[in-house]
Scaffold this active site. Structure first.
Site, mmCIF file in Angstrom:
data_model
loop_
_atom_site.group_PDB
_atom_site.id
_atom_site.type_symbol
_atom_site.label_atom_id
_atom_site.label_comp_id
_atom_site.label_asym_id
_atom_site.label_seq_id
_atom_site.Cartn_x
_atom_site.Cartn_y
_atom_site.Cartn_z
ATOM 1 N N ASP A 1 43.588 31.841 50.454
ATOM 2 C CA ASP A 1 42.849 32.193 51.539
ATOM 3 C C ASP A 1 41.197 31.967 51.132
ATOM 4 O OD1 ASP A 1 45.168 33.462 52.033
ATOM 5 O OD2 ASP A 1 44.163 35.165 52.963
ATOM 6 N N LYS B 1 45.399 34.619 61.375
ATOM 7 C CA LYS B 1 45.441 36.061 60.712
ATOM 8 C C LYS B 1 44.066 36.760 60.886
ATOM 9 C CE LYS B 1 45.551 37.745 56.101
ATOM 10 N NZ LYS B 1 45.489 37.498 54.387
ATOM 11 N N LYS C 1 41.762 32.344 59.648
ATOM 12 C CA LYS C 1 41.426 33.985 59.732
ATOM 13 C C LYS C 1 40.193 34.335 59.858
ATOM 14 C CE LYS C 1 42.001 36.861 55.367
ATOM 15 N NZ LYS C 1 42.136 36.902 54.104
#
Lengths: 310, 489
Positions: free
Chosen positions: A147, A246, A210
């Site tokens: 991430d 996400k 995300k």
């Protein structure tokens, strides 16, 4: 590396990210209200909650993290609540790079993935060299997913190519690991910016986009998520390539999780309804889902003292 | 240790929403409804009753009285008496209190009204609950506020009430239209004889019960049921001072003919065939949502529905593909299910008319696209329908269909789209979608439509006047403007 912003109209390199469609915030909010008026009951609720649990990236990203903490969270990830029948595991645990090794060992072949934040998380204010090293550290220790954060400062300055190149470089460093690109939408301020950043991340090779690090408020919101889902939808229809989504931070109740699933279901369709393509970055959501599913199984709410806190 | 239980997407390939029907337990409907005249329910002189059904199940809900000329005369006379003896003389602040009371009672009974509206009219409970009933109550609240301020609304003009208003309303928004008619009439000191449409009389009759409970003086509001003949008797009654009609353009023309030579005031809110215009710089995903709201709201039974879509050619492909994608997520079915997006067509007659137009569209060579959704076998239902590649001379482009059928055309320039949008006998509403403010103002000044929405569609507010140009009628309802048709100066 650091190309400065160029207002010159003939700068085609910088122009290529100006094709993102505009976003109307009022319209987005109205659409959200429609999603939230859906009534999810009975079997569809149970199905939805199990799915949501299975989509959680159980997360600990604190300065005071320890091996012990990570180990406990990994057990929870595999055994959300053993007293309730038929519960899936969560999708992944999300930790700092230094805890990837221990998480990997704890999770074994359970199928629960290890995600690691990287690239000078959460601010992203460092050199590319350090970001690549950070990423490789996580990947070499066995992270299945990385991430990363984008350089919001460069984005807001208009250096879209810088942001693009950085994501592409990290993607390369990830190797087989899937890359989630955190836009930190709370710092991008407008939905138009969110859309543009989504398009840049997708074009630069993100496997997932995300919303947030969880360190900045507001974190994930439904309007921001919807704009990102639209970007994913457009990319899919142009190229046939699926990108994951996400939302992270701030989603803590079953009700809200179901509202996100309704939004996902009606925007991208059933194809995205799995943890391969959708994740919740959350830590307290799991226990609320366990409470609700336990209620469905036992017919009554029970004390939260029966649910483990990790 | 538990075994690998990461079942990912296997348990989950198709997520469907379980039925979530709104309960009807608390609904009390009488088997038979009489005419509400002079504060009481009275048997019709005609001795005739007709059935009203649930269009989603085709089951009979109740019987309602058919008013003949004698009944109409009774109703108008009672309204006239109430006007002369009570309502005209009442201090304005007292009148205001009664209107407030009706609004409050309606809010208290909102759920009951919403369920009956969906049962009788076929509209989804989501819409009757979130749009129709709250808007109806808000209309009463809004005009209650004006009732004691008419001298300030029209300074130095000495506004005077007219007398008896004969009001005839359509079946698409039964309670909301009743509110649009009754609230300004009462606020301006007039008394009312109202006739709901024959297919959807129940919420108006429930409103009659509510008005009786509110203690409004007898005869101030009379509600009678019947068909076109009843309406004609109302319009032609000599003691009527004002006619307000919402409905089809054909009937509107008849009304205008029949009152020619009298001094009855009239407002007509008639048909429409609105242009919804999407420019290439529009927020595309929100515009698609606006197209859907524009044409599929209330099954397309909306006079201001955005039934002609104009898309700029360079974004036509993307808009249409997104529109098709969105169409598949619309849920058509039981109006009482909270997840239903599109309910039942109001009547068999209307469904036949829509199907006829769909056939015309196919025959004219337009490309039809319908959602693949399942529709119930019983009741009157129609799949959301798009017609692509239509032209200005197609009948499905020129004529009002009043159903979930969208005719799509493309355009190249602003001049072209303005010309095409105005090239229609109607002029009720229009929509414009663009990111550019100057373009919005350019279009709003050139489109001949009573309402132009920018980057939204089908938005209503009691404070905002609504009404048409050309064959869409005249007079405004809502807002300060909505007071004028009920006053002389």
């Amino acid at each position: 590396m650091n190309q400065k912003k160029n207002y010159f109209y003939g700068d085609l390199q910088n122009m290529k990210f100006d094709n993102s469609p505009t976003v109307d915030q009022v319209g987005i909010e109205e659409r959200i209200a429609r999603f939230n008026s859906r009534s999810i009951k009975k079997q569809s609720k149970i199905q939805g909650l199990k799915l949501a649990l299975n989509m959680i990236d159980l997360t600990t990203l604190e300065g005071k993290d320890t091996e012990g903490k990570v180990r406990q969270m990994c057990y929870k990830a595999m055994h959300p609540a053993d007293n309730i029948k038929g519960l899936p595991t969560v999708a992944a645990v999300c930790v700092y790079p230094t805890y990837v090794k221990i998480a990997k060992k704890e999770l074994g072949n359970s199928g629960v993935k290890v995600a690691s934040v990287a690239t000078a998380f959460p601010s992203g204010n460092s050199t590319l060299e350090i970001k690549i090293t950070d990423t490789k550290l996580a990947v070499n220790d066995g992270a299945d997913e990385v991430d990363m954060v984008i350089s919001r400062g460069e984005f807001l300055e208009g250096n879209y190519n810088f942001v693009f190149d950085e994501i592409a470089a990290i993607k390369e460093a990830c190797g087989k690991a899937r890359l989630k690109v955190i836009l930190e939408t709370g710092e991008l301020c407008t939905l138009d910016n969110v859309r543009k950043a989504s398009d840049i991340a997708i074009l630069a090779g993100a496997d997932f986009i995300k919303t947030s690090t969880g360190k900045i408020q507001p974190a994930a919101t439904m309007p921001v998520t919807l704009v990102m889902l639209h970007a994913i939808n457009d990319h899919y229809h142009k190229t046939g390539k699926m990108i994951g989504m996400k939302p992270a931070g701030g989603i803590s109740t079953s009700k809200v999780a179901l509202q996100y699933l309704v939004m996902l279901h009606e925007t991208l369709g059933n194809k995205w309804l799995s943890n391969e393509w959708f994740r919740f970055g959350a830590s307290s959501l799991a226990n609320d889902i366990i409470l609700q599913l336990g209620k469905e199984q036992m017919g009554a709410y029970y004390s939260k003292d029966y649910i483990s806190n990790d | 240790m538990k075994k690998e239980e990461n079942i990912t997407n296997e348990f989950f390939t198709d997520w469907k929403y379980a039925p979530a029907p709104e309960s009807t337990d608390h609904i009390k409907l009488k088997k038979q409804y009489d005419l509400f005249i002079n504060g009481k329910f009275v048997k019709p002189n005609s001795k005739k009753y007709f059935a009203t059904i649930n269009p989603a199940t085709e089951e009979k809900l109740a019987e309602v009285a058919e008013a003949n000329e004698k009944d109409v005369d009774l109703a108008v006379t009672s309204a006239k008496n109430a006007y002369d003896k009570v309502w005209k003389k009442m201090p304005v602040k007292e009148r205001s209190k009664y209107i407030f009371r009706i609004a409050r009672l309606m809010q208290e009974r909102a759920r009951e009204f919403a369920v009956i509206e969906s049962m009788n009219g076929g509209k989804s409970i989501r819409e009757s609950r979130d749009a129709d009933i709250p808007l109806a109550a808000n209309h009463f609240f809004y005009y209650a506020g004006w009732a004691d301020k008419l001298d300030y609304a029209f300074p130095n003009k000495k506004p005077q009430s007219l007398g008896v208003a004969a009001q005839i309303i359509p079946w698409n928004f039964p309670l909301l239209m009743a509110a649009w008619k009754i609230a300004p009439a009462l606020a301006t000191g007039n008394t009312v004889v109202l006739k709901p449409a024959e297919t959807t009389p129940l919420t108006a009759l429930k409103l009659a019960e509510l008005i009786r409970d509110s203690g409004l003086p007898d005869g101030v509001v009379n509600i009678i049921t019947g068909f076109g003949k009843t309406g004609a008797a109302m319009v032609n009654h000599p003691k009527v001072n004002k006619v307000a009609f919402t409905g089809s353009t054909d009937v509107g023309k008849l009304i205008q003919k029949s009152i020619a030579g009298t001094n009855k005031k009239v407002t007509l809110e008639l048909g429409g065939k609105a242009a919804n215009i999407i420019f290439d710089d529009a927020p595309i995903d929100q515009a698609v949502e606006g197209i859907v709201n524009g044409i599929f709201f209330n099954q397309g039974h909306v006079c201001c529905a955005g039934s002609r879509l104009f898309v700029q050619e360079n974004v036509a492909d993307i808009v249409i593909s997104k529109l098709k994608q969105r169409l598949e997520t619309l849920i058509v079915g039981d109006p009482l299910d909270k997840n239903t997006d599109i309910g039942a067509i109001n009547s068999k007659e209307q469904l036949n008319k829509i199907n006829e137009y769909i056939k015309i569209g196919v025959d004219e060579g337009a490309e039809m696209y319908q959602s693949k959704c399942a529709i119930p076998s019983k009741g009157f239902f129609c799949r959301p329908t798009l017609f692509l590649h239509t032209s200005q001379s197609h009948r499905i482009v020129q004529e009002e269909i009043f159903g979930p059928v969208l005719a799509i055309q493309t355009f190249r320039t602003i001049e072209e789209v303005i010309e095409k949008a105005n090239n229609i006998p109607y002029g009720l509403s229009a929509g414009v979608w663009t990111d550019k403010g100057s373009k919005i103002f350019n279009l709003t000044s050139k489109l001949r439509a009573g309402v132009v929405w920018a980057n939204t569609y089908n938005k209503f507010d009691p404070a905002s006047p609504f009404g048409g140009y050309k064959e869409s009628g005249f007079g405004r309802e809502g807002g300060l403007h909505g007071l004028m048709p009920y006053l002389s100066f």
